[in-house]
Motif scaffolding. Structure first.
Motif, PDB file in Angstrom:
ATOM      1  N   SER A 214       0.828  -1.200   0.000  1.00 14.57           N
ATOM      2  CA  SER A 214       0.000   0.000   0.000  1.00 14.57           C
ATOM      3  C   SER A 214       0.863   1.251   0.000  1.00 14.57           C
ATOM      4  CB  SER A 214      -0.920   0.013   1.228  1.00 14.57           C
ATOM      5  OG  SER A 214      -1.840  -1.042   1.173  1.00 14.57           O
ATOM      6  N   PHE A 215       0.265   2.327  -0.465  1.00 18.94           N
ATOM      7  CA  PHE A 215       0.984   3.598  -0.563  1.00 18.94           C
ATOM      8  C   PHE A 215       1.347   4.111   0.823  1.00 18.94           C
ATOM      9  CE2 PHE A 215       1.057   8.236  -0.829  1.00 18.94           C
ATOM     10  CZ  PHE A 215       2.007   8.403  -1.816  1.00 18.94           C
ATOM     11  N   THR A 216       2.642   4.326   1.057  1.00 20.57           N
ATOM     12  CA  THR A 216       3.134   4.864   2.320  1.00 20.57           C
ATOM     13  C   THR A 216       3.796   6.206   2.045  1.00 20.57           C
ATOM     14  OG1 THR A 216       3.512   2.606   3.134  1.00 20.57           O
ATOM     15  CG2 THR A 216       4.572   4.404   4.336  1.00 20.57           C
ATOM     16  N   CYS A 217       3.157   7.287   2.479  1.00 20.00           N
ATOM     17  CA  CYS A 217       3.643   8.632   2.158  1.00 20.00           C
ATOM     18  C   CYS A 217       5.079   8.849   2.624  1.00 20.00           C
ATOM     19  CB  CYS A 217       2.729   9.678   2.786  1.00 20.00           C
ATOM     20  SG  CYS A 217       1.191   9.926   1.878  1.00 20.00           S
ATOM     21  N   SER A 218       5.427   8.264   3.767  1.00 23.82           N
ATOM     22  CA  SER A 218       6.782   8.456   4.302  1.00 23.82           C
ATOM     23  C   SER A 218       7.849   8.016   3.316  1.00 23.82           C
ATOM     24  CB  SER A 218       6.938   7.673   5.604  1.00 23.82           C
ATOM     25  OG  SER A 218       5.935   8.005   6.519  1.00 23.82           O
ATOM     26  N   ASP A 219       7.526   7.041   2.455  1.00 19.42           N
ATOM     27  CA  ASP A 219       8.512   6.537   1.492  1.00 19.42           C
ATOM     28  C   ASP A 219       8.688   7.476   0.304  1.00 19.42           C
ATOM     29  OD1 ASP A 219       9.024   4.188   2.923  1.00 19.42           O
ATOM     30  OD2 ASP A 219       7.336   3.150   2.002  1.00 19.42           O
ATOM     31  N   PHE A 220       7.675   8.288  -0.003  1.00 21.38           N
ATOM     32  CA  PHE A 220       7.715   9.111  -1.210  1.00 21.38           C
ATOM     33  C   PHE A 220       7.718  10.609  -0.937  1.00 21.38           C
ATOM     34  CE2 PHE A 220       5.392   5.162  -2.487  1.00 21.38           C
ATOM     35  CZ  PHE A 220       6.442   4.615  -3.201  1.00 21.38           C
ATOM     36  N   PHE A 221       7.449  10.986   0.318  1.00 22.11           N
ATOM     37  CA  PHE A 221       7.495  12.394   0.697  1.00 22.11           C
ATOM     38  C   PHE A 221       8.296  12.539   1.994  1.00 22.11           C
ATOM     39  CE2 PHE A 221       3.578  11.662  -1.657  1.00 22.11           C
ATOM     40  CZ  PHE A 221       3.669  12.624  -2.657  1.00 22.11           C
ATOM     41  N   TRP A 232      -0.060   8.660   9.373  1.00 27.03           N
ATOM     42  CA  TRP A 232      -0.754   8.514  10.651  1.00 27.03           C
ATOM     43  C   TRP A 232      -2.223   8.864  10.496  1.00 27.03           C
ATOM     44  CZ3 TRP A 232      -2.969  12.156  14.123  1.00 27.03           C
ATOM     45  CH2 TRP A 232      -3.305  11.622  15.375  1.00 27.03           C
ATOM     46  N   LEU A 233      -2.506   9.959   9.790  1.00 26.75           N
ATOM     47  CA  LEU A 233      -3.897  10.390   9.606  1.00 26.75           C
ATOM     48  C   LEU A 233      -4.681   9.411   8.728  1.00 26.75           C
ATOM     49  CD1 LEU A 233      -3.341  14.231   9.067  1.00 26.75           C
ATOM     50  CD2 LEU A 233      -4.361  13.121  11.072  1.00 26.75           C
ATOM     51  N   SER A 234      -4.018   8.810   7.736  1.00 33.43           N
ATOM     52  CA  SER A 234      -4.705   7.902   6.810  1.00 33.43           C
ATOM     53  C   SER A 234      -4.886   6.500   7.379  1.00 33.43           C
ATOM     54  CB  SER A 234      -3.929   7.803   5.492  1.00 33.43           C
ATOM     55  OG  SER A 234      -2.699   7.123   5.689  1.00 33.43           O
ATOM     56  N   LYS A 238      -1.132   2.491  11.331  1.00 32.86           N
ATOM     57  CA  LYS A 238      -1.892   1.537  12.150  1.00 32.86           C
ATOM     58  C   LYS A 238      -1.985   0.193  11.445  1.00 32.86           C
ATOM     59  CE  LYS A 238      -6.272   0.918  14.638  1.00 32.86           C
ATOM     60  NZ  LYS A 238      -6.405  -0.486  14.246  1.00 32.86           N
ATOM     61  N   ARG A 239      -2.256   0.206  10.126  1.00 37.67           N
ATOM     62  CA  ARG A 239      -2.352  -1.054   9.378  1.00 37.67           C
ATOM     63  C   ARG A 239      -1.037  -1.825   9.433  1.00 37.67           C
ATOM     64  NH1 ARG A 239      -5.740   2.217   6.189  1.00 37.67           N
ATOM     65  NH2 ARG A 239      -4.002   3.001   4.929  1.00 37.67           N
ATOM     66  N   LEU A 240       0.063  -1.120   9.243  1.00 36.98           N
ATOM     67  CA  LEU A 240       1.372  -1.778   9.294  1.00 36.98           C
ATOM     68  C   LEU A 240       1.649  -2.342  10.683  1.00 36.98           C
ATOM     69  CD1 LEU A 240       3.569   0.667   7.170  1.00 36.98           C
ATOM     70  CD2 LEU A 240       3.165  -1.738   6.668  1.00 36.98           C
ATOM     71  N   ASN A 241       1.337  -1.559  11.712  1.00 42.20           N
ATOM     72  CA  ASN A 241       1.602  -2.027  13.078  1.00 42.20           C
ATOM     73  C   ASN A 241       0.697  -3.181  13.468  1.00 42.20           C
ATOM     74  OD1 ASN A 241       3.765  -0.447  14.507  1.00 42.20           O
ATOM     75  ND2 ASN A 241       2.565   1.245  13.669  1.00 42.20           N
ATOM     76  N   ASP A 242      -0.567  -3.140  13.033  1.00 43.23           N
ATOM     77  CA  ASP A 242      -1.473  -4.257  13.316  1.00 43.23           C
ATOM     78  C   ASP A 242      -0.938  -5.558  12.719  1.00 43.23           C
ATOM     79  OD1 ASP A 242      -3.174  -2.628  14.682  1.00 43.23           O
ATOM     80  OD2 ASP A 242      -4.678  -2.448  13.082  1.00 43.23           O
ATOM     81  N   VAL A 243      -0.486  -5.481  11.461  1.00 45.03           N
ATOM     82  CA  VAL A 243       0.082  -6.670  10.808  1.00 45.03           C
ATOM     83  C   VAL A 243       1.337  -7.120  11.536  1.00 45.03           C
ATOM     84  CG1 VAL A 243       1.296  -7.446   8.736  1.00 45.03           C
ATOM     85  CG2 VAL A 243      -0.903  -6.302   8.525  1.00 45.03           C
ATOM     86  N   PHE A 244       2.179  -6.174  11.918  1.00 48.88           N
ATOM     87  CA  PHE A 244       3.422  -6.501  12.616  1.00 48.88           C
ATOM     88  C   PHE A 244       3.134  -7.289  13.894  1.00 48.88           C
ATOM     89  CE2 PHE A 244       6.361  -5.445  16.044  1.00 48.88           C
ATOM     90  CZ  PHE A 244       7.569  -5.852  15.503  1.00 48.88           C
ATOM     91  N   TYR A 245       2.163  -6.830  14.687  1.00 50.80           N
ATOM     92  CA  TYR A 245       1.875  -7.491  15.968  1.00 50.80           C
ATOM     93  C   TYR A 245       1.251  -8.873  15.761  1.00 50.80           C
ATOM     94  CZ  TYR A 245       3.083  -3.151  18.306  1.00 50.80           C
ATOM     95  OH  TYR A 245       3.773  -2.058  18.771  1.00 50.80           O
TER      96      TYR A 245
END
Length: 501
Positions: A214-221, A232-234, A238-245
């Motif tokens: 999925s598009f992660t703004c931190s990687d492109f901006f 964080w706002l989008s 949270k989705r990444l952290n949920d999968v991680f846990y």
């Protein structure tokens, strides 16, 4: 006066270096680019299926193309010749990985093999993974597991055949590859484990791949925390952290089970080997921690389960859409193996060359991951005459290469016989067919994945004929795609098994 003079000299020197670099870059020949919008660059031109969007853009702008995803320039490779330059000629210069937010999290800060940038630690980890899990000797030693799980598959399908009920082959084949991998690499029985929920495992694989792709703004901006704030706002963080846990909880269960002194096991798996290295500390060149084990497990879990299932599903989809082709491949298999086999063994695989052509054609038309994992250049290179500087991300679109009309006659047609008199293979040496990549970053799990796919397909085609659910014909089987990191059949494949052997 002296200090002022030194400052003046320093500023002059820095300015000269800056302008010399700019003048040098003016002489560079960069790949062609589509027009881009301010800030977002070319992101608006990337649809739900990135490999398709990039293929269409390449048809207009060329097989070596420069795009801008936000503030990040990315080179997209879409031809056999350009892929060979990237993956063979300049392999050492561009075999690193970009450090992305999602891959950093899932890999435990790059303590894995798949996502870690190139370097000595990566080489030692990959060498260890190949020796302990992926080398031919190890793969052959797990033959009995693959055969037992395929026998279990045949038993379950035979029960459905008695009821004449349709089977969701997409789910069934996912469970097959998962059951093989869980026994081989994780030492767990997929069907009997106390902490494995089969349906939730399938969901978890899908969630993890969706979150990573999925598009992660931190990687492109990457500007002053702006990308992080948008993520964080989008809800992307949270989705990444949920999968991680969720992954962490599963992997911790597996590791705890391996640490149980009363655990029974039928072979030394890679987790046992990693725990031995971690506790004994005898290998000075390879230092492992629990995070390294979880990073390895993330690679095995995400790359090892669904790619094999996806390949089998696409093969069965194309055969179901082509009844004459289905009959032909089944006829060869049954003629060569005879009428009275009670079980298929891996020795039977080499007796059915037409099935191998079916696999090649499936890899060509439906590579499980049509965009290879991104590379990052470590040096200035030239590809097809274009300059690509260091720290530049590269995407190789093997999906576009597999459908290139310059390489393939009627490229959209599923025709295994195109490989009848062809020497083209899929093991990384022929750059028109690259389902596993090539070079230093070729998929290390290729031998294991191939063994499961070949045996699984052979069982499906030998023991069963396949009918359509009531009210359907072969014309109703579609090839609509879904996904980003891996590409699945959007509508699950459902067929009715008819036991014939």
């Amino acid at each position: 006066m002296t200090i002022s003079f030194l400052c003046f000299c320093l500023v002059t020197l820095v300015s000269l270096i800056f302008f010399t670099k700019k003048i040098k870059q003016l002489k560079w020949k960069f790949p062609p680019s589509p027009p881009k919008f301010p800030v977002i660059g070319n992101l608006h031109q990337i649809g739900e299926l990135p490999h398709r969007s990039l293929q269409y853009l390449a048809e207009r702008y060329g097989p070596v193309m420069l795009l801008h995803f936000g503030f990040v320039p990315i080179v997209v490779i879409s031809s056999k010749e350009a892929a060979e330059e990237v993956l063979r000629t300049h392999d050492l210069g561009c075999c690193s990985r970009p450090k992305l937010v999602g891959t950093r999290l899932i890999s435990r800060d790059f303590k894995d093999v798949g996502f870690t940038p190139y370097g000595e630690e990566w080489k030692e980890r990959r060498k260890f993974a190949v020796r302990e899990l992926f080398c031919l000797k190890k793969v052959q030693s797990f033959r009995h597991i693959r055969e037992e799980e395929c026998n279990f598959l045949v038993k379950k399908l035979s029960e459905s055949a008695v009821d004449q009920s349709a089977v969701d082959l997409s789910k069934t084949l996912f469970w097959l590859t998962a059951s093989i991998l869980f026994r081989v690499a994780l030492g767990q029985n997929f069907h009997e484990s106390d902490f494995i929920d089969k349906d939730k495992i399938e969901e978890l694989v899908f969630e993890a791949e969706t979150a990573l792709a999925s598009f992660t703004c931190s990687d492109f901006f990457p500007v002053a925390g702006l990308g992080w704030l948008v993520d964080w706002l989008s809800g992307q963080h949270k989705r990444l952290n949920d999968v991680f846990y969720k992954l962490d909880a599963l992997f911790q269960h597996v590791i705890d089970d391996h640490l149980d002194p009363e655990r029974s096991k039928d072979h030394q798996d890679i987790i046992d080997s990693m725990l031995d290295v971690m506790h004994e500390g005898k290998n000075d060149s390879l230092k492992l921690t629990i995070d390294h084990i979880k990073g390895f497990l993330a690679n095995i879990f995400l790359a090892g389960i669904d790619t094999g299932a996806i390949t089998m599903i696409w093969a069965m989809t194309e055969l179901a859409r082509n009844p004459k082709l289905m009959k032909k491949v089944q006829g060869e298999i049954r003629d060569r193996l005879g009428d009275n086999k009670e079980r298929i063994t891996e020795e039977d695989i080499d007796k059915v060359p037409y099935l191998k052509m079916v696999m090649k054609e499936t890899f060509r038309l439906h590579p499980a991951a049509p965009l290879l994992l991104p590379r990052e250049t470590m040096a200035h290179i030239k590809v097809q005459g274009y300059d690509i500087p260091p720290k530049r991300r590269i995407l190789v679109n093997v999906g576009a290469i597999g459908r290139d009309p310059k390489l393939w006659t009627n490229p959209e047609e599923f025709n295994p016989e195109r490989f009848m008199d062809s020497s083209v293979e899929y093991r990384g040496q022929h750059f028109e067919l690259l389902p596993f990549g090539s070079g230093r970053r070729i998929c290390p799990g290729m031998p294991m994945g191939l063994a499961a796919v070949e045996l699984g397909l052979l069982n499906l085609l030998y023991f069963f004929d396949w009918r359509f659910p009531e009210g359907m014909t072969y014309k109703d089987i579609d090839t609509e795609e879904a996904g980003t990191l891996t590409i699945v059949k959007k509508v699950p494949l459902k067929l009715v098994p008819v036991r014939v052997k």
